[in-house]
Design an enzyme around this catalytic site. Structure first.
Site, PDB file in Angstrom:
ATOM      1  N   LYS A 158      58.544  49.345  46.090  1.00  0.00           N
ATOM      2  CA  LYS A 158      59.658  48.588  46.670  1.00  0.00           C
ATOM      3  C   LYS A 158      60.848  48.619  45.752  1.00  0.00           C
ATOM      4  CE  LYS A 158      60.752  43.880  47.947  1.00  0.00           C
ATOM      5  NZ  LYS A 158      60.421  42.510  47.738  1.00  0.00           N
ATOM      6  N   LYS A 196      57.481  47.096  41.839  1.00  0.00           N
ATOM      7  CA  LYS A 196      58.641  46.437  42.440  1.00  0.00           C
ATOM      8  C   LYS A 196      59.790  46.467  41.440  1.00  0.00           C
ATOM      9  CE  LYS A 196      60.206  42.082  44.447  1.00  0.00           C
ATOM     10  NZ  LYS A 196      59.808  40.760  44.946  1.00  0.00           N
TER      11      LYS A 196
HETATM   12  C1  PBG Z   1      60.615  37.653  46.496  1.00  0.00           C
HETATM   13  C2  PBG Z   1      60.789  38.798  47.414  1.00  0.00           C
HETATM   14  C3  PBG Z   1      61.953  39.552  47.510  1.00  0.00           C
HETATM   15  C4  PBG Z   1      61.762  40.455  48.556  1.00  0.00           C
HETATM   16  C5  PBG Z   1      60.474  40.251  49.051  1.00  0.00           C
HETATM   17  N1  PBG Z   1      59.869  39.230  48.312  1.00  0.00           N
HETATM   18  C6  PBG Z   1      63.242  39.437  46.796  1.00  0.00           C
HETATM   19  C7  PBG Z   1      63.282  39.346  45.347  1.00  0.00           C
HETATM   20  O1  PBG Z   1      62.377  39.783  44.619  1.00  0.00           O
HETATM   21  O2  PBG Z   1      64.266  38.799  44.875  1.00  0.00           O
HETATM   22  C8  PBG Z   1      62.804  41.416  49.014  1.00  0.00           C
HETATM   23  C9  PBG Z   1      62.670  41.948  50.385  1.00  0.00           C
HETATM   24  C10 PBG Z   1      63.908  42.582  50.933  1.00  0.00           C
HETATM   25  O3  PBG Z   1      64.938  42.742  50.261  1.00  0.00           O
HETATM   26  O4  PBG Z   1      63.859  42.942  52.118  1.00  0.00           O
HETATM   27  N2  PBG Z   1      59.421  37.395  45.918  1.00  0.00           N
END
Ligand code: PBG
Length: 332
Positions: A256, A202
């Site tokens: 991601k 991520k």
């Molecule tokens: C937070 C989380 C995020 C997303 C999914 N879980 C945002 C972040 O890490 O700040 C992002 C999903 C998206 O942008 O569609 N744990």
């Protein structure tokens, strides 16, 4: 294996593109409804459906309406739904206690969906950010996002979700050691069938902006997430993270965001052959919708093209806010 091509005119590669029938015959990848995981936002109240301005077409639903949406998704053939809670500022604390409350919004949504639509797989998000006063995925101590204390909290959060009936746990926090700790806890509490889809690679991405609006985290977040989410410039590190999470007991792994990181998807699939997913995140969705709503691109075609790209890159499936729209098109 190197592709070999006879010299022209023995080979005329356009022969394979000459008609719909021939194109269908040689088509290498297919997107199916069974590839889709639908992320949804849940909020308090009853009968409430509230648009998310930075994600046109996406709404936050109260628990009762989430169950109804899950019914529609299952009827479309979508196999899984992923729950994200929109928490009010009052529910956010430094100790994040709401995260493992059996009756928090997301656990109530899990129960409501499993009651109404037992056949759909329910996936969760494991990270402290919806409940954290400063918007981070982990506890903040003297300005540092502390790892090991956070992992203990994530385990408590996971067990509450598993008890509520979650099928797939989705740790999105990027702390070290959390997959092993979560797996051990699930096994020792009798949840041996509960799956883990690890947000293994991520990235610290600006593409999450609209999501943070959707869950009310934009104003909460203090600083950035660069000490735990990955540097967009790195790719070998993604392989190490995926390998680590698989070795700790992840059943499936995620990359991601999605479209800017298709090279990572391909490398991960080639290296491990594990069930691999990409998250087409909020910013990707918002960009396509914005352009489509301005008449600058053909929204439906761009949606399907963006989704087949994940299959081509080796993904088995994709988390996408387009899931119901894509399913409707795929079902004809
Ligand atoms: C937070 C989380 C995020 C997303 C999914 N879980 C945002 C972040 O890490 O700040 C992002 C999903 C998206 O942008 O569609 N744990």
């Amino acid at each position: 294996m190197k592709p070999t091509v006879a010299p022209f005119p023995a080979a005329r590669l356009r022969r394979a593109r000459q008609s719909p029938a021939i194109r269908a015959l040689v088509r290498q990848n297919a997107l199916g409804v069974g590839d889709l995981i639908w992320p949804v936002f849940v909020r308090d109240g009853k009968g409430v459906e509230e648009p998310v301005p930075s994600m046109p077409g996406v709404v936050r639903r109260s628990v009762d309406l989430i169950a109804r949406a899950a019914r529609e998704a299952a009827d479309l053939g979508i196999p899984a739904i992923c729950i994200f809670p929109y928490t009010a500022m009052e529910d956010r604390t430094e100790d994040c206690a709401m995260a493992w409350d059996p009756d928090n919004l997301s656990n109530r949504a899990i129960r409501a969906i499993k009651d109404a639509v037992p056949e759909i797989a329910v996936m969760t998000d494991v990270a402290l950010d919806p409940y954290n006063i400063n918007g981070h995925d982990g506890f903040v101590v003297d300005g540092e996002i502390v790892n090991d204390e956070t992992v203990e909290a994530l385990v408590r959060m996971t067990l509450a979700q598993a008890r509520a009936g979650a099928d797939i746990i989705g740790p999105s926090d990027m702390m070290d050691g959390r997959i092993g700790a979560i797996r051990r806890a699930l096994e020792s509490e009798g949840f041996s069938n509960t799956m883990i889809l690890s947000y293994a690679a991520k990235y610290a991405s600006a593409f999450y902006g609209p999501f943070r609006d959707a869950v009310g985290a934009s104003s909460a977040l203090v600083g950035d997430k660069n000490t735990y989410q990955m540097d967009p410039a790195n790719s070998d590190e993604a392989l190490r993270l995926i390998q680590r999470d698989l070795s700790e007991g992840a059943d499936m792994v995620m990359i991601k965001p999605g479209m800017p990181y298709l090279d990572i998807c391909r490398r991960v699939k080639d290296a491990f052959g594990a069930p691999t997913f990409a998250y087409q995140v909020s910013g990707e969705y918002a960009m396509i919708q914005a352009a489509a709503r301005n008449g600058w691109v053909d929204g439906e075609r761009v949606m399907l093209e963006s989704l087949i790209a994940f299959k081509r890159a080796g993904c088995d499936g994709v988390l996408t806010y387009f899931a119901p729209a894509a399913a409707r098109l795929l079902n004809g």
